[in-house]
Design a protein around this motif. Structure first.
Motif, PDB file in Angstrom:
ATOM      1  N   GLN A 147      84.420  -2.943-111.328  1.00 53.56           N
ATOM      2  CA  GLN A 147      85.830  -2.841-110.911  1.00 53.56           C
ATOM      3  C   GLN A 147      86.146  -1.503-110.260  1.00 53.56           C
ATOM      4  OE1 GLN A 147      84.636  -3.562-114.044  1.00 53.56           O
ATOM      5  NE2 GLN A 147      86.285  -4.459-115.283  1.00 53.56           N
ATOM      6  N   HIS A 148      85.394  -0.475-110.598  1.00 47.31           N
ATOM      7  CA  HIS A 148      85.650   0.852-110.035  1.00 47.31           C
ATOM      8  C   HIS A 148      85.187   0.951-108.582  1.00 47.31           C
ATOM      9  CE1 HIS A 148      81.480   0.889-111.342  1.00 47.31           C
ATOM     10  NE2 HIS A 148      81.265   1.996-110.647  1.00 47.31           N
ATOM     11  N   VAL A 149      84.402  -0.012-108.132  1.00 46.24           N
ATOM     12  CA  VAL A 149      83.885  -0.009-106.761  1.00 46.24           C
ATOM     13  C   VAL A 149      84.492  -1.134-105.930  1.00 46.24           C
ATOM     14  CG1 VAL A 149      81.831  -0.218-105.305  1.00 46.24           C
ATOM     15  CG2 VAL A 149      81.696   1.005-107.483  1.00 46.24           C
ATOM     16  N   ILE A 150      84.513  -2.351-106.484  1.00 44.04           N
ATOM     17  CA  ILE A 150      84.911  -3.542-105.727  1.00 44.04           C
ATOM     18  C   ILE A 150      86.347  -3.931-106.031  1.00 44.04           C
ATOM     19  CG2 ILE A 150      84.429  -5.984-105.306  1.00 44.04           C
ATOM     20  CD1 ILE A 150      81.527  -5.469-106.135  1.00 44.04           C
ATOM     21  N   SER A 151      87.115  -4.148-104.985  1.00 37.55           N
ATOM     22  CA  SER A 151      88.452  -4.721-105.108  1.00 37.55           C
ATOM     23  C   SER A 151      88.575  -5.862-104.105  1.00 37.55           C
ATOM     24  CB  SER A 151      89.533  -3.670-104.845  1.00 37.55           C
ATOM     25  OG  SER A 151      89.411  -3.156-103.530  1.00 37.55           O
ATOM     26  N   PHE A 152      89.563  -6.725-104.320  1.00 41.12           N
ATOM     27  CA  PHE A 152      89.748  -7.885-103.454  1.00 41.12           C
ATOM     28  C   PHE A 152      91.109  -7.809-102.771  1.00 41.12           C
ATOM     29  CE2 PHE A 152      86.547  -9.246-106.469  1.00 41.12           C
ATOM     30  CZ  PHE A 152      85.685 -10.005-105.702  1.00 41.12           C
ATOM     31  N   ALA A 153      91.173  -8.354-101.563  1.00 38.07           N
ATOM     32  CA  ALA A 153      92.426  -8.359-100.807  1.00 38.07           C
ATOM     33  C   ALA A 153      92.537  -9.651-100.014  1.00 38.07           C
ATOM     34  CB  ALA A 153      92.480  -7.163 -99.860  1.00 38.07           C
ATOM     35  N   LYS A 154      93.692 -10.301-100.134  1.00 36.94           N
ATOM     36  CA  LYS A 154      93.924 -11.482 -99.307  1.00 36.94           C
ATOM     37  C   LYS A 154      94.240 -11.005 -97.903  1.00 36.94           C
ATOM     38  CE  LYS A 154      96.340 -15.821 -98.799  1.00 36.94           C
ATOM     39  NZ  LYS A 154      97.206 -16.859 -99.396  1.00 36.94           N
ATOM     40  N   GLU A 155      93.410 -11.416 -96.947  1.00 38.80           N
ATOM     41  CA  GLU A 155      93.532 -10.927 -95.574  1.00 38.80           C
ATOM     42  C   GLU A 155      93.330 -12.069 -94.587  1.00 38.80           C
ATOM     43  OE1 GLU A 155      93.942  -7.877 -94.091  1.00 38.80           O
ATOM     44  OE2 GLU A 155      94.220  -6.743 -95.959  1.00 38.80           O
ATOM     45  N   ASP A 156      94.081 -12.018 -93.523  1.00 32.21           N
ATOM     46  CA  ASP A 156      93.819 -12.860 -92.368  1.00 32.21           C
ATOM     47  C   ASP A 156      92.768 -12.137 -91.532  1.00 32.21           C
ATOM     48  OD1 ASP A 156      93.740 -14.246 -90.002  1.00 32.21           O
ATOM     49  OD2 ASP A 156      95.893 -14.183 -89.618  1.00 32.21           O
ATOM     50  N   CYS A 157      91.580 -12.697 -91.450  1.00 35.07           N
ATOM     51  CA  CYS A 157      90.486 -12.005 -90.775  1.00 35.07           C
ATOM     52  C   CYS A 157      90.706 -11.869 -89.277  1.00 35.07           C
ATOM     53  CB  CYS A 157      89.168 -12.728 -91.044  1.00 35.07           C
ATOM     54  SG  CYS A 157      88.709 -12.721 -92.790  1.00 35.07           S
ATOM     55  N   LEU A 158      91.717 -12.536 -88.746  1.00 32.05           N
ATOM     56  CA  LEU A 158      92.048 -12.407 -87.327  1.00 32.05           C
ATOM     57  C   LEU A 158      93.067 -11.304 -87.093  1.00 32.05           C
ATOM     58  CD1 LEU A 158      92.335 -16.169 -86.301  1.00 32.05           C
ATOM     59  CD2 LEU A 158      90.300 -14.724 -86.464  1.00 32.05           C
ATOM     60  N   ALA A 159      93.631 -10.765 -88.162  1.00 39.01           N
ATOM     61  CA  ALA A 159      94.636  -9.696 -88.054  1.00 39.01           C
ATOM     62  C   ALA A 159      94.556  -8.844 -89.311  1.00 39.01           C
ATOM     63  CB  ALA A 159      96.029 -10.275 -87.869  1.00 39.01           C
ATOM     64  N   LEU A 160      93.495  -8.073 -89.444  1.00 35.87           N
ATOM     65  CA  LEU A 160      93.267  -7.278 -90.648  1.00 35.87           C
ATOM     66  C   LEU A 160      94.318  -6.184 -90.789  1.00 35.87           C
ATOM     67  CD1 LEU A 160      89.391  -6.934 -90.306  1.00 35.87           C
ATOM     68  CD2 LEU A 160      90.604  -8.343 -91.987  1.00 35.87           C
ATOM     69  N   SER A 161      94.669  -5.867 -92.016  1.00 32.07           N
ATOM     70  CA  SER A 161      95.719  -4.868 -92.269  1.00 32.07           C
ATOM     71  C   SER A 161      95.185  -3.438 -92.280  1.00 32.07           C
ATOM     72  CB  SER A 161      96.390  -5.162 -93.619  1.00 32.07           C
ATOM     73  OG  SER A 161      95.469  -4.993 -94.683  1.00 32.07           O
ATOM     74  N   PHE A 162      93.874  -3.259 -92.159  1.00 32.58           N
ATOM     75  CA  PHE A 162      93.274  -1.930 -92.268  1.00 32.58           C
ATOM     76  C   PHE A 162      93.388  -1.158 -90.953  1.00 32.58           C
ATOM     77  CE2 PHE A 162      90.857  -4.987 -94.882  1.00 32.58           C
ATOM     78  CZ  PHE A 162      91.257  -4.542 -96.137  1.00 32.58           C
ATOM     79  N   ALA A 163      93.427   0.164 -91.069  1.00 28.56           N
ATOM     80  CA  ALA A 163      93.532   1.031 -89.895  1.00 28.56           C
ATOM     81  C   ALA A 163      92.234   1.026 -89.087  1.00 28.56           C
ATOM     82  CB  ALA A 163      93.869   2.451 -90.342  1.00 28.56           C
ATOM     83  N   ASP A 164      92.340   1.439 -87.841  1.00 27.43           N
ATOM     84  CA  ASP A 164      91.156   1.595 -86.998  1.00 27.43           C
ATOM     85  C   ASP A 164      90.182   2.579 -87.646  1.00 27.43           C
ATOM     86  OD1 ASP A 164      92.737   0.109 -85.325  1.00 27.43           O
ATOM     87  OD2 ASP A 164      92.845   1.605 -83.720  1.00 27.43           O
ATOM     88  N   ASN A 165      88.878   2.331 -87.425  1.00 29.48           N
ATOM     89  CA  ASN A 165      87.830   3.300 -87.803  1.00 29.48           C
ATOM     90  C   ASN A 165      87.852   3.637 -89.294  1.00 29.48           C
ATOM     91  OD1 ASN A 165      87.364   3.475 -84.967  1.00 29.48           O
ATOM     92  ND2 ASN A 165      88.967   5.044 -84.818  1.00 29.48           N
ATOM     93  N   THR A 166      87.977   2.615 -90.133  1.00 36.17           N
ATOM     94  CA  THR A 166      88.092   2.832 -91.580  1.00 36.17           C
ATOM     95  C   THR A 166      86.760   2.722 -92.314  1.00 36.17           C
ATOM     96  OG1 THR A 166      90.375   2.028 -91.621  1.00 36.17           O
ATOM     97  CG2 THR A 166      89.177   1.969 -93.706  1.00 36.17           C
ATOM     98  N   PHE A 167      85.882   1.802 -91.906  1.00 38.06           N
ATOM     99  CA  PHE A 167      84.713   1.454 -92.715  1.00 38.06           C
ATOM    100  C   PHE A 167      83.400   1.853 -92.042  1.00 38.06           C
ATOM    101  CE2 PHE A 167      88.102  -1.559 -93.785  1.00 38.06           C
ATOM    102  CZ  PHE A 167      88.169  -1.379 -95.161  1.00 38.06           C
ATOM    103  N   ASP A 168      82.432   2.222 -92.882  1.00 33.89           N
ATOM    104  CA  ASP A 168      81.087   2.521 -92.393  1.00 33.89           C
ATOM    105  C   ASP A 168      80.293   1.250 -92.110  1.00 33.89           C
ATOM    106  OD1 ASP A 168      81.405   5.369 -92.863  1.00 33.89           O
ATOM    107  OD2 ASP A 168      81.233   4.891 -94.989  1.00 33.89           O
ATOM    108  N   ALA A 169      80.596   0.193 -92.851  1.00 35.63           N
ATOM    109  CA  ALA A 169      79.899  -1.082 -92.658  1.00 35.63           C
ATOM    110  C   ALA A 169      80.859  -2.229 -92.940  1.00 35.63           C
ATOM    111  CB  ALA A 169      78.679  -1.175 -93.575  1.00 35.63           C
ATOM    112  N   VAL A 170      80.754  -3.262 -92.123  1.00 35.33           N
ATOM    113  CA  VAL A 170      81.486  -4.508 -92.340  1.00 35.33           C
ATOM    114  C   VAL A 170      80.457  -5.624 -92.443  1.00 35.33           C
ATOM    115  CG1 VAL A 170      83.133  -6.166 -91.389  1.00 35.33           C
ATOM    116  CG2 VAL A 170      83.547  -3.713 -91.121  1.00 35.33           C
ATOM    117  N   THR A 171      80.612  -6.477 -93.448  1.00 37.46           N
ATOM    118  CA  THR A 171      79.651  -7.546 -93.666  1.00 37.46           C
ATOM    119  C   THR A 171      80.360  -8.898 -93.714  1.00 37.46           C
ATOM    120  OG1 THR A 171      79.827  -7.304 -96.086  1.00 37.46           O
ATOM    121  CG2 THR A 171      78.108  -6.027 -94.971  1.00 37.46           C
ATOM    122  N   ALA A 172      79.594  -9.945 -93.476  1.00 37.18           N
ATOM    123  CA  ALA A 172      80.126 -11.312 -93.583  1.00 37.18           C
ATOM    124  C   ALA A 172      78.964 -12.250 -93.845  1.00 37.18           C
ATOM    125  CB  ALA A 172      80.862 -11.718 -92.312  1.00 37.18           C
TER     126      ALA A 172
END
Length: 244
Positions: free
Chosen positions: A108-133
């Motif tokens: 729980q200290h590492v992984i969290s979940f978020a309901k997101e529309d993958c066509l319009a993500l709520s995260f800011a530009d240039n946020t993640f080092d890796a994106v997976t699917a």
């Protein structure tokens, strides 16, 4: 429009994203059992192979798109030791199962979940080092829009890792896969999940989804500067790695 974008689970007139959400909510309680049994547990090996490709880059901030019940997220957290990993999905039913698995894994200290529309993500530009699917992007209502969003939230030089089911291209695996996917897979899926449309839909999207060189070209068109792919297990699954 790509062919798989036209395929919907229920054909009831609702937009594809809403139907996909409903489908995964319906099959969430049995999804893990079916996934592993129908792939003869090879899906675990595919996930491990994909995550191993990210090890040299040591990502600290990660986003797992279409995370489902969190199998990929949990394995990535254990293998890569990121500081933060967000699992994003449209199905709350799937993520509820994932949250219980994360608790059991004490992550729980590492992984969290978020309901997101993958066509319009709520995260800011240039946020993640890796994106997976893993096994999710073929459900996108608009494939290129979803890939551009994944590129947007990646940091420069960040990496996209996709694992997706695909059609084998060589004889005899192509023919064997067709027989298995059109007989045993939908029958067993219907009996266990009680949703007779879900596994027919999932097979249809595998057959319609762009793969190999075509998918590589799409990734480059969506903003990635490098993209490569590797077919796994005679082409039943394909691994894509792209760099922003």
């Amino acid at each position: 429009m790509y062919q798989q974008e036209k395929i919907t689970p229920y054909g009831n007139g609702e937009e594809k994203g809403r139907q996909v959400e409903q489908m995964f909510d319906n099959i969430a309680p049995t999804y893990d059992r079916l996934n592993h049994r129908l792939s003869w547990d090879i899906d675990r090996r595919w996930r491990r192979k994909a995550i191993s490709c990210l090890k040299p880059f040591r990502p600290r901030q990660m986003l797992d798109i279409a995370t489902g019940t969190g199998d990929f997220a949990i394995l990535a957290a254990n293998m890569l030791k990121p500081d933060r990993l967000i699992g994003a999905d449209i199905s709350e039913g799937m993520m509820r199962v994932g949250e219980e698995k994360v608790k059991k894994a004490h992550l729980q200290h590492v992984i969290s979940f978020a309901k997101e529309d993958c066509l319009a993500l709520s995260f800011a530009d240039n946020t993640f080092d890796a994106v997976t699917a893993a096994f999710g992007i073929r459900n996108f209502q608009e494939l290129e829009r979803g890939l551009r969003e994944m590129c947007r939230v990646l940091r420069p030089e960040g990496h996209l890792c996709i694992v997706e089911l695909t059609r084998p291209v060589a004889f005899p695996m192509r023919q064997l896969f067709w027989v298995y996917s059109h007989t045993a897979l939908p029958l067993y899926g219907r009996l266990v999940s009680k949703d007779k449309q879900a596994y027919r839909y999932l097979i249809s999207t595998i057959e319609a989804f762009p793969q190999g060189e075509e998918m590589q070209a799409i990734l480059l068109r969506c903003g990635f500067r490098q993209a490569r792919f590797q077919r796994l297990t005679f082409g039943i699954c394909t691994l894509y790695i792209a760099t922003k």
